[in-house]
Every structure is written in structure tokens, then in C-alpha cells.
Design an enzyme around this catalytic site. Structure first.
Site, PDB file in Angstrom:
ATOM      1  N   GLN A 255       0.822  -1.210   0.000  1.00  0.00           N
ATOM      2  CA  GLN A 255       0.000   0.000   0.000  1.00  0.00           C
ATOM      3  C   GLN A 255       0.851   1.253   0.000  1.00  0.00           C
ATOM      4  O   GLN A 255       0.490   2.265  -0.592  1.00  0.00           O
ATOM      5  CB  GLN A 255      -0.941  -0.011   1.208  1.00  0.00           C
ATOM      6  CG  GLN A 255      -2.080  -0.999   1.096  1.00  0.00           C
ATOM      7  CD  GLN A 255      -2.852  -0.851  -0.199  1.00  0.00           C
ATOM      8  OE1 GLN A 255      -3.563   0.122  -0.396  1.00  0.00           O
ATOM      9  NE2 GLN A 255      -2.695  -1.787  -1.114  1.00  0.00           N
ATOM     10  N   HIS A 258       1.708   2.865  -3.340  1.00  0.00           N
ATOM     11  CA  HIS A 258       0.689   3.579  -4.114  1.00  0.00           C
ATOM     12  C   HIS A 258       1.060   5.048  -4.286  1.00  0.00           C
ATOM     13  O   HIS A 258       0.792   5.648  -5.319  1.00  0.00           O
ATOM     14  CB  HIS A 258      -0.682   3.483  -3.431  1.00  0.00           C
ATOM     15  CG  HIS A 258      -1.505   2.329  -3.908  1.00  0.00           C
ATOM     16  ND1 HIS A 258      -1.945   2.214  -5.200  1.00  0.00           N
ATOM     17  CD2 HIS A 258      -1.965   1.236  -3.257  1.00  0.00           C
ATOM     18  CE1 HIS A 258      -2.640   1.102  -5.334  1.00  0.00           C
ATOM     19  NE2 HIS A 258      -2.672   0.485  -4.167  1.00  0.00           N
ATOM     20  N   GLU A 322      -9.341   1.806   5.428  1.00  0.00           N
ATOM     21  CA  GLU A 322      -9.824   1.386   4.113  1.00  0.00           C
ATOM     22  C   GLU A 322      -9.644  -0.129   3.969  1.00  0.00           C
ATOM     23  O   GLU A 322     -10.582  -0.854   3.668  1.00  0.00           O
ATOM     24  CB  GLU A 322      -9.036   2.116   3.026  1.00  0.00           C
ATOM     25  CG  GLU A 322      -9.394   1.677   1.614  1.00  0.00           C
ATOM     26  CD  GLU A 322      -8.432   2.220   0.570  1.00  0.00           C
ATOM     27  OE1 GLU A 322      -8.808   2.209  -0.622  1.00  0.00           O
ATOM     28  OE2 GLU A 322      -7.302   2.625   0.922  1.00  0.00           O
ATOM     29  N   HIS A 323      -8.419  -0.595   4.175  1.00  0.00           N
ATOM     30  CA  HIS A 323      -8.102  -2.029   4.160  1.00  0.00           C
ATOM     31  C   HIS A 323      -7.684  -2.452   5.562  1.00  0.00           C
ATOM     32  O   HIS A 323      -6.909  -1.752   6.209  1.00  0.00           O
ATOM     33  CB  HIS A 323      -6.948  -2.334   3.209  1.00  0.00           C
ATOM     34  CG  HIS A 323      -7.143  -1.843   1.814  1.00  0.00           C
ATOM     35  ND1 HIS A 323      -6.604  -0.654   1.356  1.00  0.00           N
ATOM     36  CD2 HIS A 323      -7.813  -2.389   0.776  1.00  0.00           C
ATOM     37  CE1 HIS A 323      -6.930  -0.493   0.082  1.00  0.00           C
ATOM     38  NE2 HIS A 323      -7.664  -1.517  -0.296  1.00  0.00           N
ATOM     39  N   ASP A 356      -7.126  -6.352  -4.216  1.00  0.00           N
ATOM     40  CA  ASP A 356      -6.837  -5.307  -5.198  1.00  0.00           C
ATOM     41  C   ASP A 356      -7.036  -5.809  -6.615  1.00  0.00           C
ATOM     42  O   ASP A 356      -7.329  -5.026  -7.518  1.00  0.00           O
ATOM     43  CB  ASP A 356      -5.395  -4.815  -5.047  1.00  0.00           C
ATOM     44  CG  ASP A 356      -5.276  -3.634  -4.104  1.00  0.00           C
ATOM     45  OD1 ASP A 356      -6.312  -3.140  -3.628  1.00  0.00           O
ATOM     46  OD2 ASP A 356      -4.132  -3.203  -3.848  1.00  0.00           O
ATOM     47  N   GLU A 410     -51.548  17.614  10.299  1.00  0.00           N
ATOM     48  CA  GLU A 410     -50.407  18.384   9.793  1.00  0.00           C
ATOM     49  C   GLU A 410     -50.825  19.659   9.075  1.00  0.00           C
ATOM     50  O   GLU A 410     -49.982  20.425   8.613  1.00  0.00           O
ATOM     51  CB  GLU A 410     -49.550  17.527   8.851  1.00  0.00           C
ATOM     52  CG  GLU A 410     -48.790  16.421   9.581  1.00  0.00           C
ATOM     53  CD  GLU A 410     -47.759  15.716   8.706  1.00  0.00           C
ATOM     54  OE1 GLU A 410     -46.894  15.034   9.275  1.00  0.00           O
ATOM     55  OE2 GLU A 410     -47.819  15.865   7.461  1.00  0.00           O
ATOM     56  N   HIS A 415     -53.821  17.233   0.831  1.00  0.00           N
ATOM     57  CA  HIS A 415     -53.497  15.826   1.030  1.00  0.00           C
ATOM     58  C   HIS A 415     -54.742  15.055   1.483  1.00  0.00           C
ATOM     59  O   HIS A 415     -55.014  13.949   1.003  1.00  0.00           O
ATOM     60  CB  HIS A 415     -52.401  15.673   2.097  1.00  0.00           C
ATOM     61  CG  HIS A 415     -51.018  15.947   1.613  1.00  0.00           C
ATOM     62  ND1 HIS A 415     -50.607  17.187   1.184  1.00  0.00           N
ATOM     63  CD2 HIS A 415     -49.941  15.124   1.486  1.00  0.00           C
ATOM     64  CE1 HIS A 415     -49.337  17.124   0.829  1.00  0.00           C
ATOM     65  NE2 HIS A 415     -48.910  15.878   1.005  1.00  0.00           N
TER      66      HIS A 415
END
Length: 428
Positions: A255, A258, A322-323, A356, A410, A415
Site C-alpha cells: 500500500q 501507491h 480502508e483495508h 486489489d 399536519e 393531502h
């Protein structure tokens, strides 16, 4: 790697801080590019491509000839590897299909939910220092399975104005409908607004650097959805004395290579293992082609020694990696109790690089702690859940009085009237 022994909880936030710029540092640049692309379309895209990628392009579109030639530039061995990965990714994502959910909530009132594909999607594929054709698989395969009609891929060209053959080949076999030579902020802006060459899309997918991440977040202000905030890569390994130090080091470095802004963290209950891993990192780093980049990331990384699995789990959940790799004498403790992680890798023989590339799970995952609230890309990412309801005369007679009372409470008379008119006709 910096070794930290049993840090106080009050220091966890500081220790776990990501080495990233703040949105404020980047947003002005992103806004300026967005305004330019919105106003000037392809002309602006080409200008920024020349500025950032150092190449002047006549056209942004990849031609069919370029795609055909790309296939001839790849070895049969690599094609077979890509096909194997594609097959596994297809199997896992096809298994994620769900049937229509139907329920008659009361007599005469039928409700159901169905999935529909997002019609137009944009896939951002990082190029730069490492053209990530694996990300094409991770995004285009589920997009195709989902039934997306328009799959537009943007990726930065090299200095010769070309796209990596591996990206073009993979895009072709995965059903991408259009490939654009554009990267960075300008590509995200093009997908957001549409230009002469780039179709406007409804949702943008894909990882990128911090500028791309902020650009995607800005795209949401213009009505375009995104998969998630997915910035610089990160990995946390939880290991104890039973783990293989060489394996752990190799995962951390996988990693770290990267990019300089990647972050890797080792959490362990064994000081001896931490030392062995650090030694392995140093020796393995020396032979990496991307040694300098990986070394920068390692300098921002840490080995954290804690006294128990329980404390380790709390720290990992606070970080939200993340991982997440777990290699301990009791992997199930972490597997059963982890709350915040993008993707989990279990045991000594499950390297993060399997996810990956080829195991079948998706590698487009939330970073920067967003795994606390976001999922990684999956089949549902390319679909919308639409609900339907059908009410019979018997059904409106059953449910109508409750709707009238609620609408009146309401203060929404129209409605109420929409129901009352129907009930009146049923009684006449």
C-alpha cells in the site's frame, strides 16, 4: 516506521491523523477548474491536460484503432490473468443481485421495491505513476452487470498522448462505451457538466488523489452523485506474535508504494513482532522500483503496540481503515466485532493485493475514516431502489381514514382531499 508503545487514548486522534491536506487547501483550485470547464468545455479540458499531463491533444476521445492496437500490445499471459480476475469479480458481484421485495401491508395495499440501473455513469481511472487497469475491472464489471447504458471512462494520457494498453484492453472487454483522455480535476468537471466530447453522467466512481477526491465532492453540489470519498490509499494490519513478519511487511509496502500520501499502520500486541516487521520493511523496501515513493509513505506510518485485543479493536474502529488485515491467534475476535473497515483480509495467506486484483471483492473503498459511514463499491452502487405501491378500492377504504386524520393534523388539506374524494365516490 515510528514505534509507539501503549499510547494514551487522548493521543489516539493525533497518532492516527492522516497525512492529507485539508479541503480548504484544495477547494479554491478545484472551483477554478470547474468554472473553466463549465464555461469552455473541451478547450478547458485540453488546456489543463497540457498543463498537468504535459501533452497537447487534438482530440479527447480514444479511437477504435487505439483500442484494437492495445490488444496486440498485451501478452497472452496478462490477458489470461485479467480474464481470471474479471471472472471472479463477475461471480461475486452477480451474487449480489436481489429479487423484488413485495409486501401487502394490509388488505388492498400492495407495496414493492425493485432495482433499476443508473443510466449514465462515469468511471475515473487513475493513471499517473501507475495506470490502474485493475480499477477498470472493479468499476466496469458491476456497471455492466447492473445494466448501465452509458459507461464513460476518464483516465489521464501519458506524455505521448496515449492511454496504457492494459486500461484500453480491460475497458473494451468490460463493456465501457466511451473512453476519454482526461484526468484529474478537469475529468471530474467534464463528467459533471458534460462537454463536446464528454457526456454528462449521473454518478461518478473511482479513486484518485486528494484533488480528485475534493473534485468529486464538489460535483455533488451540481447534482451529480458519487460513489464515496476515496482518496489516498491506506492499510491497517492487526498482528500478534503468530504472524509472519515478512508477510506483514510486504502488505504494508504494497500500500505504501501507491503514493507518498498513502498511510500504513501496524497494530500489534507484540513488541518483538513490531521490531521484526520494521526490519523486514527496511530490507524489502530496498529492492522496490517505487522505493522513494514507498519510503515517503512509510515515514508517515506507525507501529502501535497495545496490551490487549480489546484495546486494539477500539483503536482500529476509531481509525476506520480502508483495508484491514488481521493475522492473529484469534482472527475471529476481530472478524466478528470490527465495525469500521472498508474491506477485511483474514489470516496469513490473504494478502491485501488479492482484493486489489483478483479474489472477487471490490477494491474501490472509502478512505480517510469514511468507512465509519460508507460502504465500498458493490452492485447496489450502480443501481437505485425504486418503490411502488398499488391500492385497490378496498385498500383505500381501509387506509384512507388514517391518511385523512394524519393530513388534517399536519394542516395539509389538499393531502386529505386527495383521499376524501375517493372515499366519497366509493360511498355513492
Amino acid at each position: 516506521m515510528q514505534l509507539i508503545n501503549n499510547p494514551s487514548r487522548k493521543d489516539w486522534s493525533r497518532i492516527l491523523k492522516r497525512p492529507t491536506k485539508t479541503v480548504d487547501d484544495i477547494e479554491v483550485t478545484v472551483l477554478n477548474v470547474f468554472k473553466d470547464v463549465k464555461l469552455n468545455g473541451d478547450k478547458a479540458i485540453k488546456s489543463y491536460t497540457e498543463k498537468f499531463d504535459k501533452v497537447a491533444l487534438d482530440t479527447l476521445l480514444v479511437s477504435s484503432t487505439e483500442i484494437s492496437d492495445a490488444s496486440n500490445n498485451i501478452s497472452d499471459e496478462l490477458k489470461n490473468a485479467i480474464q481470471l480476475a474479471k471472472s471472479n469479480i463477475e461471480k461475486f458481484h452477480t451474487a449480489q443481485k436481489t429479487k423484488r421485495v413485495f409486501q401487502e401491508t394490509m388488505e388492498g395495499v400492495e407495496c414493492w421495491q425493485e432495482k433499476r440501473p443508473i443510466q449514465k455513469v462515469g468511471l475515473y481511472i487513475p493513471g499517473g505513476t501507475a495506470p490502474l487497469f485493475s480499477t477498470v475491472l472493479m468499476l466496469a464489471v458491476p456497471a455492466k452487470i447492473s445494466g448501465c447504458k452509458e459507461i464513460v471512462l476518464c483516465t489521464p494520457p501519458n506524455k505521448e498522448g496515449n492511454i496504457a494498453s492494459e486500461i484500453l484492453y480491460t475497458a473494451q472487454i468490460c463493456g465501457v462505451t466511451k473512453i476519454i483522455k482526461a484526468g484529474g480535476i478537469q475529468a471530474v468537471a467534464g463528467l459533471t457538466f458534460g462537454t463536446e466530447s464528454i457526456p454528462q453522467v449521473y454518478k461518478i466512481f473511482g479513486p484518485g488523489n486528494q484533488y480528485v477526491t475534493v473534485a468529486k465532492q464538489l460535483a455533488t453540489k451540481y447534482g451529480v452523485a458519487i460513489d464515496m470519498p476515496a482518496g489516498p490509499s491506506e492499510l491497517l494490519v492487526m498482528a500478534d506474535e503468530s504472524a509472519n513478519a515478512a508477510y506483514v511487511a510486504s502488505d504494508l509496502l504494497s500500500q505504501a508504494e501507491h503514493g507518498s500520501d498513502s498511510q500504513v499502520i501496524l497494530v500489534t500486541t507484540s513488541k518483538d513482532l513490531a521490531k521484526k516487521v520494521n526490519s523486514e520493511v527496511k530490507s524489502q523496501l530496498e529492492v522496490l522500483p517505487r522505493k522513494e515513493m514507498a519510503a515517503d509513505a512509510i515515514n508517515n506510518s506507525k507501529s502501535i503496540i497495545l496490551d490487549s485485543f480489546e484495546t486494539a479493536l477500539e483503536l482500529i474502529d476509531e481509525y476506520g481503515p480502508e483495508h484491514f488485515i488481521v493475522a492473529t491467534t484469534n482472527d475471529n475476535y476481530f472478524v466478528d466485532n470490527i465495525s469500521n473497515a472498508g474491506s477485511v483480509f483474514i489470516g496469513n495467506y490473504t494478502p491485501e493485493s488479492a482484493g486489489d486484483y483478483a479474489s472477487g471483492t471490490n477494491h474501490t473503498l472509502p478512505t480517510n475514516g469514511f468507512s465509519k459511514a460508507y460502504s465500498g463499491v458493490n452492485l447496489d452502487s450502480f443501481q437505485k431502489s425504486m418503490t411502488f405501491q398499488k391500492i385497490s378500492s378496498k385498500g383505500i377504504a381501509n387506509i384512507g381514514p388514517a391518511i385523512e386524520l394524519m393530513a388534517e393534523a399536519e394542516g395539509l388539506q389538499a393531502h386529505k382531499n386527495a383521499v376524501s374524494l375517493r372515499l366519497k365516490d366509493l360511498k355513492s
